[in-house]
Design a protein around this motif. Sequence first.
Motif, PDB file in Angstrom:
ATOM      1  N   GLN A 238       0.802  -1.222   0.000  1.00  0.00           N
ATOM      2  CA  GLN A 238       0.000   0.000   0.000  1.00  0.00           C
ATOM      3  C   GLN A 238       0.838   1.277   0.000  1.00  0.00           C
ATOM      4  N   LEU A 239       2.116   1.176   0.313  1.00  0.00           N
ATOM      5  CA  LEU A 239       2.960   2.368   0.352  1.00  0.00           C
ATOM      6  C   LEU A 239       3.124   2.957  -1.041  1.00  0.00           C
ATOM      7  N   LYS A 240       3.170   4.266  -1.107  1.00  0.00           N
ATOM      8  CA  LYS A 240       3.273   4.945  -2.393  1.00  0.00           C
ATOM      9  C   LYS A 240       4.683   5.511  -2.595  1.00  0.00           C
ATOM     10  N   GLY A 241       5.081   5.610  -3.874  1.00  0.00           N
ATOM     11  CA  GLY A 241       6.320   6.290  -4.195  1.00  0.00           C
ATOM     12  C   GLY A 241       7.533   5.397  -4.306  1.00  0.00           C
ATOM     13  N   PHE A 242       7.335   4.060  -4.369  1.00  0.00           N
ATOM     14  CA  PHE A 242       8.478   3.144  -4.454  1.00  0.00           C
ATOM     15  C   PHE A 242       8.398   2.326  -5.739  1.00  0.00           C
ATOM     16  N   SER A 243       9.519   2.241  -6.436  1.00  0.00           N
ATOM     17  CA  SER A 243       9.569   1.444  -7.668  1.00  0.00           C
ATOM     18  C   SER A 243       9.975   0.003  -7.382  1.00  0.00           C
ATOM     19  N   ARG A 244      10.687  -0.224  -6.266  1.00  0.00           N
ATOM     20  CA  ARG A 244      11.052  -1.579  -5.854  1.00  0.00           C
ATOM     21  C   ARG A 244      10.490  -1.843  -4.461  1.00  0.00           C
ATOM     22  N   ARG A 245       9.747  -2.918  -4.343  1.00  0.00           N
ATOM     23  CA  ARG A 245       9.197  -3.340  -3.043  1.00  0.00           C
ATOM     24  C   ARG A 245       9.742  -4.737  -2.767  1.00  0.00           C
TER      25      ARG A 245
ATOM     26  N   PRO B 219       2.069  -4.758  -6.193  1.00  0.00           N
ATOM     27  CA  PRO B 219       3.324  -4.194  -6.704  1.00  0.00           C
ATOM     28  C   PRO B 219       4.612  -4.711  -6.050  1.00  0.00           C
ATOM     29  N   ILE B 220       4.579  -5.836  -5.303  1.00  0.00           N
ATOM     30  CA  ILE B 220       5.826  -6.433  -4.826  1.00  0.00           C
ATOM     31  C   ILE B 220       6.680  -6.793  -6.042  1.00  0.00           C
ATOM     32  N   THR B 221       7.967  -6.457  -5.982  1.00  0.00           N
ATOM     33  CA  THR B 221       8.855  -6.727  -7.123  1.00  0.00           C
ATOM     34  C   THR B 221       9.888  -7.819  -6.843  1.00  0.00           C
ATOM     35  N   HIS B 222      10.284  -7.976  -5.558  1.00  0.00           N
ATOM     36  CA  HIS B 222      11.330  -8.943  -5.217  1.00  0.00           C
ATOM     37  C   HIS B 222      10.968  -9.693  -3.928  1.00  0.00           C
ATOM     38  N   LEU B 223      11.222 -10.988  -3.927  1.00  0.00           N
ATOM     39  CA  LEU B 223      11.093 -11.803  -2.723  1.00  0.00           C
ATOM     40  C   LEU B 223      12.415 -12.489  -2.445  1.00  0.00           C
ATOM     41  N   ILE B 224      12.934 -12.277  -1.252  1.00  0.00           N
ATOM     42  CA  ILE B 224      14.131 -12.977  -0.778  1.00  0.00           C
ATOM     43  C   ILE B 224      13.722 -13.763   0.463  1.00  0.00           C
TER      44      ILE B 224
ATOM     45  N   ASN C  89       3.470 -17.423 -10.014  1.00  0.00           N
ATOM     46  CA  ASN C  89       4.124 -16.118 -10.087  1.00  0.00           C
ATOM     47  C   ASN C  89       3.712 -15.358 -11.353  1.00  0.00           C
ATOM     48  N   LYS C  90       2.423 -15.006 -11.417  1.00  0.00           N
ATOM     49  CA  LYS C  90       1.898 -14.317 -12.601  1.00  0.00           C
ATOM     50  C   LYS C  90       2.476 -12.912 -12.754  1.00  0.00           C
ATOM     51  N   ASP C  91       2.868 -12.299 -11.643  1.00  0.00           N
ATOM     52  CA  ASP C  91       3.383 -10.932 -11.700  1.00  0.00           C
ATOM     53  C   ASP C  91       4.890 -10.879 -11.942  1.00  0.00           C
ATOM     54  N   LYS C  92       5.491 -12.040 -12.180  1.00  0.00           N
ATOM     55  CA  LYS C  92       6.924 -12.132 -12.504  1.00  0.00           C
ATOM     56  C   LYS C  92       7.796 -11.455 -11.447  1.00  0.00           C
ATOM     57  N   ILE C  93       7.466 -11.718 -10.186  1.00  0.00           N
ATOM     58  CA  ILE C  93       8.262 -11.222  -9.062  1.00  0.00           C
ATOM     59  C   ILE C  93       9.594 -11.977  -9.052  1.00  0.00           C
ATOM     60  N   GLU C  94      10.688 -11.246  -8.853  1.00  0.00           N
ATOM     61  CA  GLU C  94      12.005 -11.878  -8.797  1.00  0.00           C
ATOM     62  C   GLU C  94      12.165 -12.596  -7.462  1.00  0.00           C
TER      63      GLU C  94
ATOM     64  N   LEU D 229      19.307  -2.092  -3.503  1.00  0.00           N
ATOM     65  CA  LEU D 229      18.903  -0.890  -2.776  1.00  0.00           C
ATOM     66  C   LEU D 229      19.153   0.369  -3.587  1.00  0.00           C
ATOM     67  N   THR D 230      18.081   1.128  -3.814  1.00  0.00           N
ATOM     68  CA  THR D 230      18.143   2.430  -4.473  1.00  0.00           C
ATOM     69  C   THR D 230      17.230   3.374  -3.704  1.00  0.00           C
ATOM     70  N   ASP D 231      17.185   4.634  -4.157  1.00  0.00           N
ATOM     71  CA  ASP D 231      16.311   5.586  -3.473  1.00  0.00           C
ATOM     72  C   ASP D 231      14.834   5.311  -3.759  1.00  0.00           C
ATOM     73  N   GLY D 232      14.545   4.356  -4.662  1.00  0.00           N
ATOM     74  CA  GLY D 232      13.162   3.964  -4.908  1.00  0.00           C
ATOM     75  C   GLY D 232      12.814   2.612  -4.315  1.00  0.00           C
ATOM     76  N   SER D 233      13.671   2.108  -3.383  1.00  0.00           N
ATOM     77  CA  SER D 233      13.466   0.772  -2.807  1.00  0.00           C
ATOM     78  C   SER D 233      12.911   0.861  -1.388  1.00  0.00           C
ATOM     79  N   VAL D 234      11.946   0.005  -1.086  1.00  0.00           N
ATOM     80  CA  VAL D 234      11.510  -0.195   0.289  1.00  0.00           C
ATOM     81  C   VAL D 234      11.647  -1.687   0.583  1.00  0.00           C
ATOM     82  N   VAL D 235      12.188  -2.007   1.755  1.00  0.00           N
ATOM     83  CA  VAL D 235      12.487  -3.394   2.125  1.00  0.00           C
ATOM     84  C   VAL D 235      11.760  -3.736   3.423  1.00  0.00           C
ATOM     85  N   LEU D 236      11.024  -4.841   3.414  1.00  0.00           N
ATOM     86  CA  LEU D 236      10.425  -5.384   4.640  1.00  0.00           C
ATOM     87  C   LEU D 236      11.264  -6.559   5.113  1.00  0.00           C
ATOM     88  N   ILE D 237      11.650  -6.555   6.396  1.00  0.00           N
ATOM     89  CA  ILE D 237      12.407  -7.661   6.987  1.00  0.00           C
ATOM     90  C   ILE D 237      11.556  -8.284   8.081  1.00  0.00           C
ATOM     91  N   LYS D 238      11.227  -9.572   7.929  1.00  0.00           N
ATOM     92  CA  LYS D 238      10.328 -10.198   8.910  1.00  0.00           C
ATOM     93  C   LYS D 238      10.561 -11.705   8.999  1.00  0.00           C
TER      94      LYS D 238
END
Length: 453
Positions: free
Chosen positions: A348-355, A383-388, A405-410, A428-437
Amino acid sequence: MSFNINFLKQIATKSTGDIDTEKNIDSVFIDSRNQVNNGLFIPIIGERFDGHEFLQGAIDNGAIATLWDESRPVPKGLNGDFPIFFVKDTLKALQQLASIYLQKVSPKVVGVTGSNGKTSTKDLLEAVLSKKFITHKTSGNYNNHIGLPLTILAMPINCEVAILEMGMNNFGEISFLSKLAKPDIAIITNIGESHIEQLGSRKGIAKAKLEIVDGLKTDGVLIIDGDEPLLHTARDLNTLKCGYNDGNEFKITNIEQAAEGTNFSINVNLHFSLPLLGKHNVKNATFALAVGKYLGLSEHTMQLGLDNCTLTGMRMEKKAGLNGSTIINDAYNSSPTSMRAAIETIKQLKGFSRRILVLGDMYELGKDERQLHESVAEVITAPITHLITIGEKGAWISEALMKKNKDKIEIKTYKTKDHAKGDLINLLTDGSVVLIKASRGMKLETLSTDICT
């Protein structure tokens, strides 16, 4: 806290030493290594230790009296003037002393339990209620049969509202804590999957959490997650329901999520802002607002409290990351329910190109642990883009997502956090937000430290 040393005679079978009735006890402690002033040392007998062996260390660190198991010999060479109050069981005496002190102070007691959100709700309660009342809350994870009595005994004598967190691992434990604390207000934040290994099912977890009403005062109020059917009980109780669904007395509406926090309404016409992320934290805040309203606080006063709230660390904790990125450290603990809620917040967060999601193992999930990990993948969508994922159990989340993985998440999977660190830093870029859990045992907060500025 403060009470006269003579107060201890109420729980002692006998006493020895110089009982100076002018002396006050200003702290109660069980760890002889703690430095205190005018302390009462209560030696606890554990599976691998006996606190009675460390009395001299406690005296060196500020003890001026002790409770003592009457079956244990008094240490040789101990100053005969040192006050000793003999009891049959030091743990039970600790609990009994807390009960007597609670009656002496006589605050309003707010008891808080739930699978997730106990600590955040406790922090939000203090933020709101402290605007009008002298408050005292559970520190850290002092929420069990030892920690709760110590929390009570740490109350200032002029405390008006005591906010007591109640944790458990099995049936009967919340009941005991509730009967000790005798809450005026009891809160159940939600029912998740934590401790399902011991309790068998979410229904069993709900039954254990509902034990909080066992000590509830006859004129008390139960405040629950009204969106959870397992908490809808036929018991004849004064109950207030909080949540997003129709039928809740405190219905949450008009959610607006931003990187700085969340705006929301209660029953459409009461508007609040919260400097925290996540719909789950909005619900936690609503529990605090329900208590505030019940105790007569104005909307303006409650908003001032929310404005100044600070959550205990590693709970949706926003930090500045490398290369201008944003890190959300939610690594204190996890269950499938709380992990899904945190992921929804990132979406739901706005303004990030990488989630970017960095998710690890969750423990104590019983025989269905694989299916419960896999269920997390259901909410990992654009809009999640990456899963680690990190760890053997965390890999089950990756495997489940790969199948749909229809949304082609990495997707990347690692055995350890050290293996993951390098690839994460590269994202990590200025458009990245990272959740650690992940669960507490994974200690993923150390990864957060490595990628924060």
